[in-house]
Write a protein that holds these residues in place. Structure first.
Motif, short mmCIF file in Angstrom:
data_model
loop_
_atom_site.label_atom_id
_atom_site.label_comp_id
_atom_site.label_asym_id
_atom_site.label_seq_id
_atom_site.Cartn_x
_atom_site.Cartn_y
_atom_site.Cartn_z
N ASP A 119 0.82 -1.22 0.00
CA ASP A 119 0.00 0.00 0.00
C ASP A 119 0.85 1.27 0.00
OD1 ASP A 119 -2.25 -1.56 0.00
OD2 ASP A 119 -2.64 -1.37 2.15
N GLU A 120 2.08 1.15 0.47
CA GLU A 120 2.96 2.32 0.57
C GLU A 120 4.11 2.27 -0.45
OE1 GLU A 120 3.59 3.53 4.95
OE2 GLU A 120 3.38 1.34 5.02
N THR A 121 4.06 1.32 -1.38
CA THR A 121 5.20 1.03 -2.25
C THR A 121 4.82 1.10 -3.72
OG1 THR A 121 6.10 -0.47 -0.56
CG2 THR A 121 6.97 -0.69 -2.78
N LYS A 122 5.76 1.58 -4.53
CA LYS A 122 5.63 1.50 -5.98
C LYS A 122 6.92 0.89 -6.53
CE LYS A 122 2.44 5.38 -6.57
NZ LYS A 122 2.21 6.70 -7.21
N ILE A 123 6.77 0.01 -7.50
CA ILE A 123 7.95 -0.60 -8.12
C ILE A 123 8.49 0.33 -9.19
CG2 ILE A 123 8.85 -2.57 -9.41
CD1 ILE A 123 6.61 -4.27 -8.20
N ILE A 124 9.73 0.74 -9.03
CA ILE A 124 10.38 1.59 -10.02
C ILE A 124 10.87 0.75 -11.20
CG2 ILE A 124 12.28 3.20 -10.45
CD1 ILE A 124 12.18 3.89 -7.43
N ASN A 125 11.56 -0.32 -10.89
CA ASN A 125 12.09 -1.20 -11.94
C ASN A 125 12.42 -2.56 -11.33
OD1 ASN A 125 14.55 -2.34 -13.66
ND2 ASN A 125 13.40 -0.93 -14.96
N GLY A 126 12.07 -3.62 -12.05
CA GLY A 126 12.23 -4.96 -11.51
C GLY A 126 13.54 -5.64 -11.79
N ASP A 127 14.47 -4.99 -12.49
CA ASP A 127 15.71 -5.69 -12.81
C ASP A 127 16.91 -4.77 -13.04
OD1 ASP A 127 17.13 -8.13 -13.32
OD2 ASP A 127 17.06 -7.67 -15.46
N LYS A 128 16.74 -3.71 -13.84
CA LYS A 128 17.89 -2.88 -14.20
C LYS A 128 17.49 -1.41 -14.25
CE LYS A 128 20.18 -6.50 -16.93
NZ LYS A 128 19.17 -7.57 -16.78
N PRO A 129 17.35 -0.76 -13.11
CA PRO A 129 17.11 0.69 -13.11
C PRO A 129 18.36 1.43 -13.54
CG PRO A 129 17.55 -0.08 -10.89
CD PRO A 129 17.49 -1.30 -11.75
N VAL A 130 18.20 2.72 -13.75
CA VAL A 130 19.33 3.61 -14.00
C VAL A 130 19.55 4.47 -12.76
CG1 VAL A 130 20.21 5.54 -15.39
CG2 VAL A 130 18.97 3.67 -16.49
N ILE A 131 20.79 4.56 -12.32
CA ILE A 131 21.12 5.44 -11.20
C ILE A 131 21.89 6.64 -11.72
CG2 ILE A 131 21.01 3.67 -9.42
CD1 ILE A 131 24.03 3.44 -9.53
N GLU A 132 21.68 7.78 -11.09
CA GLU A 132 22.27 9.05 -11.53
C GLU A 132 22.91 9.77 -10.35
OE1 GLU A 132 20.79 13.52 -12.97
OE2 GLU A 132 19.34 11.88 -12.79
N LYS A 133 24.12 10.25 -10.55
CA LYS A 133 24.76 11.14 -9.57
C LYS A 133 24.49 12.57 -10.00
CE LYS A 133 29.24 12.15 -9.38
NZ LYS A 133 29.30 13.63 -9.16
N THR A 134 23.85 13.34 -9.14
CA THR A 134 23.52 14.72 -9.48
C THR A 134 24.69 15.65 -9.18
OG1 THR A 134 22.67 15.35 -7.30
CG2 THR A 134 21.15 14.21 -8.79
N ASP A 135 24.57 16.88 -9.62
CA ASP A 135 25.60 17.88 -9.33
C ASP A 135 25.67 18.20 -7.84
OD1 ASP A 135 26.18 18.05 -12.02
OD2 ASP A 135 24.93 19.81 -12.38
N GLU A 136 24.60 17.90 -7.13
CA GLU A 136 24.56 18.13 -5.68
C GLU A 136 25.08 16.92 -4.90
OE1 GLU A 136 21.77 18.60 -7.65
OE2 GLU A 136 22.28 20.73 -7.90
N ASN A 137 25.67 15.95 -5.61
CA ASN A 137 26.20 14.73 -4.99
C ASN A 137 25.13 13.96 -4.23
OD1 ASN A 137 28.91 14.64 -5.91
ND2 ASN A 137 29.41 16.30 -4.50
N THR A 138 24.01 13.77 -4.88
CA THR A 138 23.00 12.84 -4.41
C THR A 138 22.76 11.82 -5.52
OG1 THR A 138 21.18 14.21 -5.24
CG2 THR A 138 21.88 14.56 -2.94
N ILE A 139 22.11 10.71 -5.17
CA ILE A 139 21.83 9.67 -6.15
C ILE A 139 20.33 9.62 -6.41
CG2 ILE A 139 21.89 7.18 -6.63
CD1 ILE A 139 24.63 8.41 -6.69
N LEU A 140 19.96 9.64 -7.68
CA LEU A 140 18.58 9.48 -8.10
C LEU A 140 18.42 8.14 -8.81
CD1 LEU A 140 17.78 13.02 -9.57
CD2 LEU A 140 17.26 12.16 -7.27
N VAL A 141 17.24 7.55 -8.69
CA VAL A 141 16.95 6.26 -9.32
C VAL A 141 15.84 6.45 -10.35
CG1 VAL A 141 16.24 3.87 -8.95
CG2 VAL A 141 17.62 5.04 -7.21
N HIS A 142 16.09 5.96 -11.57
CA HIS A 142 15.14 6.04 -12.68
C HIS A 142 14.74 4.62 -13.09
CE1 HIS A 142 16.54 10.25 -13.82
NE2 HIS A 142 17.60 9.81 -13.18
#
Length: 241
Positions: A119-142
């Motif tokens: 109920d509180e969860t959404k699946i972003i990707n089931g096998d191979k997401p893309v991860i990104e390092k931002t200019d602010e030195n944080t990690i985003l998941v696509h």
């Protein structure tokens, strides 16, 4: 001669040149046809030979789709992004990666998680997401087109800040512990999917990995794959919050 298409992955427009037009079917209508371009990403003949020698995959649309995450990452690393071998889900506004070698139980843990906390969860990707390092030195998941055999993932979700990483191993009893940066460094890097054909790609991947180690907790879960093991993940990540 090839089959040219373009798509946006993790906010970056990518041109592809497929050997097999059937490969476009794996992208489920997300591609647009493109005129031939010089910078199109494609699987190389040596890739097909390696896949056939290692996995007995004949050159086909299926093997091409299996190769493309690596070639895509070679391009995405120039934009501080990389395809990563893990299941990714969103929970309480953060993304979490559960990663391990194939067949170790990533999908089982995600199924368990959805049963307990769906109920509180959404699946972003089931096998191979893309991860990104931002200019602010944080990690985003696509999300990405490589959603695994179950096809789990939601391309409509916005890039989500990474909250933690969980490594899995099979065991006769459940135990979770936080890993030190020293313990996590090599396992984390092995889950990046790129060809390692250039020193610059390795440096770029290591920069993303360093950001993960600096900003989020990494855990190791020894587990039997039951609901109790999944509850250990939940308790560990919520305790950090």
């Amino acid at each position: 001669m090839g089959y040219y298409y373009k798509i946006q992955i993790a906010g970056i427009e990518i041109n592809y040149n497929f050997h097999f037009d059937e490969t476009s079917g794996f992208f489920h209508g997300k591609l647009n046809k493109e005129d031939p371009v010089d910078n199109a990403i494609c699987a190389k003949e040596c890739d097909f030979h390696i896949w056939e020698a290692k996995w007995k995959y004949k050159a086909s649309a299926h093997s091409e789709m299996t190769i493309l995450p690596y070639r895509t990452s070679d391009y995405l690393l120039n934009y501080n992004r990389c395809v990563y071998h893990a299941v990714a889900f969103l929970y309480k506004n953060k993304a979490y990666l559960i990663t391990a070698q194939s067949g170790t139980g990533k999908s089982t843990q995600l199924k368990n998680w959805m049963q307990l906390y769906g109920d509180e969860t959404k699946i972003i990707n089931g096998d191979k997401p893309v991860i990104e390092k931002t200019d602010e030195n944080t990690i985003l998941v696509h999300s990405s087109p490589w959603k695994g055999k179950e096809g789990w993932g939601d391309d409509s979700l916005p890039p989500t800040p990474l909250g933690g990483v969980i490594f899995l191993s099979q065991a006769k009893e459940n135990k979770i512990e936080r890993m030190s940066n020293f313990q996590a460094a090599i396992p984390l890097l092995f889950r990046f999917l790129f060809t390692v054909e250039s020193e610059e790609s390795v440096r770029q991947a290591c920069a993303i990995e360093s950001c993960i180690l600096d900003t989020v907790p990494v855990f190791h879960l020894s587990n039997v794959g039951d609901l109790a093991s999944t509850q250990l993940i939940h308790d560990a990540i919520t305790e950090v919050e």
